[in-house]
Every structure is written in C-alpha cells, then in structure tokens.
Design an enzyme around this catalytic site. Structure first.
Site, PDB file in Angstrom:
ATOM      1  N   ASP A  32      10.233  -1.760   1.751  1.00 41.84           N
ATOM      2  CA  ASP A  32       8.861  -2.201   2.026  1.00 41.84           C
ATOM      3  C   ASP A  32       8.325  -3.052   0.878  1.00 41.84           C
ATOM      4  OD1 ASP A  32       9.131   0.464   0.813  1.00 41.84           O
ATOM      5  OD2 ASP A  32       6.964   0.339   0.543  1.00 41.84           O
ATOM      6  N   ARG A  85      -4.634 -10.985  -3.927  1.00 48.98           N
ATOM      7  CA  ARG A  85      -3.283 -11.554  -3.927  1.00 48.98           C
ATOM      8  C   ARG A  85      -3.226 -12.727  -2.951  1.00 48.98           C
ATOM      9  NH1 ARG A  85       0.857  -6.505  -3.775  1.00 48.98           N
ATOM     10  NH2 ARG A  85       0.245  -6.324  -1.593  1.00 48.98           N
TER      11      ARG A  85
HETATM   12  P1  AMP Z   1       4.351   1.188  -3.074  1.00 45.09           P
HETATM   13  O1  AMP Z   1       5.754   1.703  -3.113  1.00 45.09           O
HETATM   14  O2  AMP Z   1       3.522   1.508  -4.274  1.00 45.09           O
HETATM   15  O3  AMP Z   1       4.319  -0.275  -2.790  1.00 45.09           O
HETATM   16  O4  AMP Z   1       3.564   1.925  -1.886  1.00 45.09           O
HETATM   17  C1  AMP Z   1       4.175   2.646  -0.854  1.00 45.09           C
HETATM   18  C2  AMP Z   1       3.181   2.944   0.253  1.00 45.09           C
HETATM   19  O5  AMP Z   1       2.105   3.743  -0.241  1.00 45.09           O
HETATM   20  C3  AMP Z   1       2.534   1.719   0.874  1.00 45.09           C
HETATM   21  O6  AMP Z   1       2.372   1.985   2.244  1.00 45.09           O
HETATM   22  C4  AMP Z   1       1.200   1.656   0.173  1.00 45.09           C
HETATM   23  O7  AMP Z   1       0.219   0.983   0.928  1.00 45.09           O
HETATM   24  C5  AMP Z   1       0.860   3.124   0.022  1.00 45.09           C
HETATM   25  N1  AMP Z   1      -0.072   3.397  -1.075  1.00 45.09           N
HETATM   26  C6  AMP Z   1       0.198   3.354  -2.406  1.00 45.09           C
HETATM   27  N2  AMP Z   1      -0.907   3.680  -3.112  1.00 45.09           N
HETATM   28  C7  AMP Z   1      -1.899   3.912  -2.216  1.00 45.09           C
HETATM   29  C8  AMP Z   1      -3.284   4.282  -2.321  1.00 45.09           C
HETATM   30  N3  AMP Z   1      -3.874   4.493  -3.494  1.00 45.09           N
HETATM   31  N4  AMP Z   1      -3.977   4.422  -1.172  1.00 45.09           N
HETATM   32  C9  AMP Z   1      -3.396   4.220   0.018  1.00 45.09           C
HETATM   33  N5  AMP Z   1      -2.113   3.900   0.191  1.00 45.09           N
HETATM   34  C10 AMP Z   1      -1.366   3.740  -0.908  1.00 45.09           C
HETATM   35 MG    MG Z   2       4.561  -1.508  -1.615  1.00 46.16          MG
END
Ligand code: AMP
Ligand code: MG
Length: 531
Positions: free
Chosen positions: A278, A201
């Site tokens: 976030d 990205r």
């Molecule tokens: P999101 O709402 O999908 O943007 O993610 C929410 C949180 O979960 C963020 O802190 C991401 O970095 C973490 N996250 C989502 N998927 C993973 C993954 N496969 N491994 C580690 N962290 C994850």
């Molecule tokens: Mg996120």
C-alpha cells in the site's frame, strides 16, 4: 480549468478527475467500515481550531501556477480542511495491501483526503491531498490525524527527494492545526500530547499497488478493470496496445519505473522503512514518508524503523522487496491479463532494469560511465563491502572521494581528504586501510584504462553524490525548534535541500557527520511507526 501563471491559491478552481471517472460511494463519512465496489468514499475534512501556515513550497507553487498572494491565513484554512475551494470534492481512496509479507485486507486513506486536482500551466494535472485532516471510512481505530514531527519530516524529505532527482510525491504546504494529537511515540504505554499538523501532498496520482489488490482480493474484476483503464489512459498515455497486451505493457512500465526508483534510493542512501504494497506508487514515485531514514554509517542492513525487527525493509533489501511487491501486483492484475507469462516477463523487466540502472548510477558515484552491454561490475560492490569494515559516513565518503587523486597514496595510509568521512580517523582498522588502499589503486587503473579525465570524473561524481540530504538528526533539530514556534531551522534546511549537489559554504554545518548525541537519540537513528 487552466490556471494562469500566478493565480493566488485562494482563487484557483479545482477539478476532481479521479472522482469524476471512477465509481465511489457516499456512506457515513467517518464510520469505519468495509467499503465495497467503490474506488473512493466521500470524506469531508474535520475542521481544526487554529490553522497556521508553517511552510509553503514556492518551487512547487510555481510549477502549479500558484502564488500564496497576500492571504496566508486563507490558504491555511483551506489546507487545514476548514473550507473548500470551488471544484474541490474531498474523498478518501479505498485500497488494501500486504503489510510485512501478509495480506492485511482493506486499508485505504485513513487520514489522507484527496481534495481535487488542478491543471498546471504546462498542462500537467496535479492532485492535492491533505494528510492528517481527520477521520475517513478507512481510519479503522485510529484518529485520522498526524503529528507535527511526522508531517515536517514528510514535507522536507519529499521536497528534498525531488531536488535530488528521485521520483517522488511532492509537498506544497505544512499547516499547524493548533490542536494536540495523542501519540505513544515509543510504543511503551506512555502516550503524550504532541502538536498536530497537516501536509498538503501533491502528485499526478496517489494510486498504489494496493488499490488494485483490494479489488482482486474481493473478486471485483469490474472495478479492477475500471481502475486499470483509468490509470493507463490518464497516466500512461503512451501505451497504445489493446486487449490483455495493454495491461501487460503497463505492468512492464510499472516494473521499469519501480526498478529505476530503487536504484535512486540506493544511490542517495534512502531507506523508506515501510515498503508495504500500500506504500508503493503505481507511478513509480516515492510515497508515504514515515519511519524513513538515510544510511549514515554505511550498513546494508540498516533500517531506521524500530517496528521492523527482522530488517525486512533494510537498505539493501529494498530492490528485492520491490520485486516481491510487484509479484503481488502481478497476481492482482492476472484477471485482466489472463496469461501469467506476460506478467512474469514484467518481473524480468524489473530485474534487468534494476541491474542496468544500479550499475549506471553506482558507477556514476565513482565517476565512471557504464559501458553498454558490459556485464556485472563489481568495483562499487567491492568498495561498499570495504566501507562496512569501519564506521564511514556514506554521503561524505563519496564527496571526499571526489576530492582525492586516486592513484596518489601516502605510504601505508589513506589520503587525508577521506578523514572527514570517518568516525575514528585516527584509529582505522588496518584491514580497512589496506583494502581501501588496494581498491583506490585498482580504481586509478580503471580510470586510466577508460581514459576518464579528472574533470569528467569530478563532474559525474558531483552529479551523482549529494552533499545535502535531510539526515534524521537535522530533521529532528528542525522539529524540536518548530515545536516551540521557531521555524528558523526548518527554513534553513528547506533552503539547503534545493541545491543538494553543490557544497554551498552557507550550508556547511549541514554537511557534517551525525554528531555523537544523535547516535541513539529518538527520531535520529531509529523511529517507530507512530506518526
Ligand atoms: P502507513 O503504513 O503508515 O502508510 O499506514 C497504513 C494504514 O494505516 C493506511 O491505511 C493509513 O491510512 C492508516 N493510518 C495510519 N495512521 C493513521 C491515523 N492516524 N489515522 C487513521 N488512519 C491511519
Ligand atoms: Mg501508507
């Protein structure tokens, strides 16, 4: 650190502005933990066995002053995280967030790794981030990886949004890792192996509302101020105010940009799917493409995200949610501003900007120009209400409307041109036909009273209504083929999204209604957060 207009990627040298200017920490890089008093943590990518370059954005590479040159395998090694180029310093950012209305504490880059930045020939600094490159201190109980399915979706959609004129993070490359990733795609207790992938990205900054919220929640006003000062100085250089006014002016600008973004999302029919704090960019960019979707059949309550059972983040809820998120950001910034009323005025800026900007963009969808200081305009709202009375493909409808002569109606029927947008053109509800006929007549009068020529009407409509969007089923078809090693559909889609407002015959097959098989197919109408 200037790159010349055609530096091969593997010869580029990087800087790391974010890590150079802000405090970080170098604790155990993969141990999940609460990270205190740091904007970032050292987080080296975890190497993968067989990286391969699946896609590379020539457009973006050109903007960055890069070429792949003749070393795609070397590029794949770097963008899979297997080796670093000079100046790269892999870090994961610390942030928190409100998820579905609740404070969720520390989140952070759980699978995103910021490698560094480079200066484009135009002087703009761009950060490169790998998504899916392995564990970081913020991975919690997850694996730090991403599947091909979600990575391909983010890659295509973020580039599509750019060409649609919607502020967004970009994507430079899509790399297959050659390693399987285990996911329970339907959250039904049947996990399976899927191919892994990493998206590179690119954005001026990946800072989110949540980067500020985490410091405010911890009472760490020192880090809060450092981060705010950094972001304002480097990403909002036009702000010259000092003291509390400086932060308040900045908040106004964030609110303004977020409002403009929401109007764009509504215009093109985009539903983000997970508008947690976030996932909102401090620069007003679309960020974190997950279970996003496009409104196919017009429905204000549509959300593609199966996890969002209450429809909190549905299509028409998005501006309201953005405002709610800005309120959380305002609370986080209060220690810097001191006076709540300065921030409250920023929330008013959001409301005013959104209403003006949506009025402008919505009127452009029907070929009209917003008049300065005109009040609320109900013409488009009325039309959208009528569209809910039967199954209408929103994207096609506005393109077909452009082809109609609004004042010329067949007796008791609608112009044939519109049929392409209807799911049951031969069986339209009479109430829909009569209301749309009435609307078309009002529309014709309005065009006449404003003296809008058909040429101007069509020009405005063609610029406001895309004919190519990466519909979920098109993405799913590209994913299915890419999973078997066939990248033809992906390349076709990537070529098509580069000129989304022109109906090129070569892409005709991408400009049709969602086929019946895709109505309830996984990945096409609804998606889980599993990625
Ligand atoms: P999101 O709402 O999908 O943007 O993610 C929410 C949180 O979960 C963020 O802190 C991401 O970095 C973490 N996250 C989502 N998927 C993973 C993954 N496969 N491994 C580690 N962290 C994850
Ligand atoms: Mg996120």
């Amino acid at each position: 650190m200037q790159n010349h207009s055609s530096t091969p990627f593997s010869a580029a040298t990087f800087d790391h502005h974010f890590a150079r200017h802000l405090p970080g920490e170098a604790g155990p890089s993969t141990m999940p933990r609460q990270v205190q008093a740091a904007c970032w943590s050292v987080a080296p990518p975890t190497p993968v066995t067989a990286p391969s370059l699946l896609a590379w954005s020539e457009d973006l590479a050109g903007t960055l002053g890069l070429t792949v040159a003749d070393q795609p395998q070397h590029v794949a090694e770097v963008l899979a995280g297997n080796r670093l180029l000079p100046g790269m310093k892999p870090v994961a950012a610390c942030y928190g967030g409100h998820q579905f209305g609740q404070w969720a504490g520390q989140l952070g880059d759980g699978r995103a790794i910021l490698l560094g930045d480079l200066m484009a020939p135009g002087g703009q600094r761009w950060e490169l981030q790998l998504k899916g490159a392995g564990l970081t201190p913020y991975s919690r109980r997850a694996d730090g990886r991403a599947v091909l399915r979600s990575s391909l979706r983010e890659y295509v959609c973020s580039e599509a949004m750019f060409h649609l004129g919607v502020p967004t993070t970009r994507a430079l490359a899509l790399v297959g890792t050659g390693e399987p990733v285990i996911r329970d795609m339907f959250y039904d207790g049947h996990p399976g192996k899927e191919p892994g992938a990493i998206v590179t990205r690119v954005a001026p900054s990946f800072v989110r509302f949540g980067n500020f919220e985490i410091f405010a929640a911890r009472g760490d006003h020192e880090r809060l101020r450092l981060l705010a000062d950094y972001v304002i100085e480097h990403h909002f250089p036009e702000i010259s105010a000092t003291g509390p006014e400086r932060y308040a002016t900045w908040f106004h600008e964030i609110a303004r940009r977020t409002a403009v973004l929401m109007a764009h999302w509504l215009r093109v029919g985009f539903v983000h799917g997970v508008m947690n704090t976030d996932n909102l960019s401090i620069l007003g960019l679309t960020i974190d493409y997950g279970p996003f979707g496009w409104v196919d059949v017009f429905d204000p309550e549509f959300t593609p995200n199966t996890t969002d059972r209450s429809g909190r983040y549905a299509y028409a809820q998005q501006p309201g949610v953005a405002q709610w998120n800005l309120q959380r950001l305002a609370e986080a910034l209060l220690p810097l501003v001191g006076r709540q009323e300065l921030l409250e005025a920023g929330l008013d800026t959001f409301a005013e900007t959104f209403s003006a900007e949506w009025r402008r963009q919505a009127l452009a969808k029907i070929g009209l120009e917003a008049q300065a200081d005109a009040g609320e305009d109900l013409l488009v709202a009325k039309l959208l209400g009528i569209l809910t009375l039967t199954e209408v493909d929103t994207t096609l409808f506005f393109r077909q409307l452009m082809e109609c002569v609004p004042g010329k109606l067949p007796a008791n029927a609608l112009p044939d041109t519109l049929n392409a947008a209807f799911y049951t053109p031969g069986d339209l509800p009479p109430v829909f036909v009569s209301q749309l006929r009435e609307w078309l007549l009002t529309y014709a009068l309005r065009l006449k009273s404003e003296g809008v020529s058909d040429e101007d009407r069509r020009r405005r409509m063609a610029a406001a209504n895309p004919c190519i969007i990466p519909r979920n089923y098109l993405l799913q078809e590209a994913i299915n083929d890419a999973s078997t090693g066939d990248l033809g559909r992906l390349q076709h889609l990537l070529a098509a999204i580069r000129d989304p407002y022109t109906a090129h015959p070569a892409y005709q097959s991408l400009m049709t209604k969602r086929p019946d098989w895709a109505r309830n197919a996984p990945g096409c109408s609804a998606l889980s957060c599993s990625s």
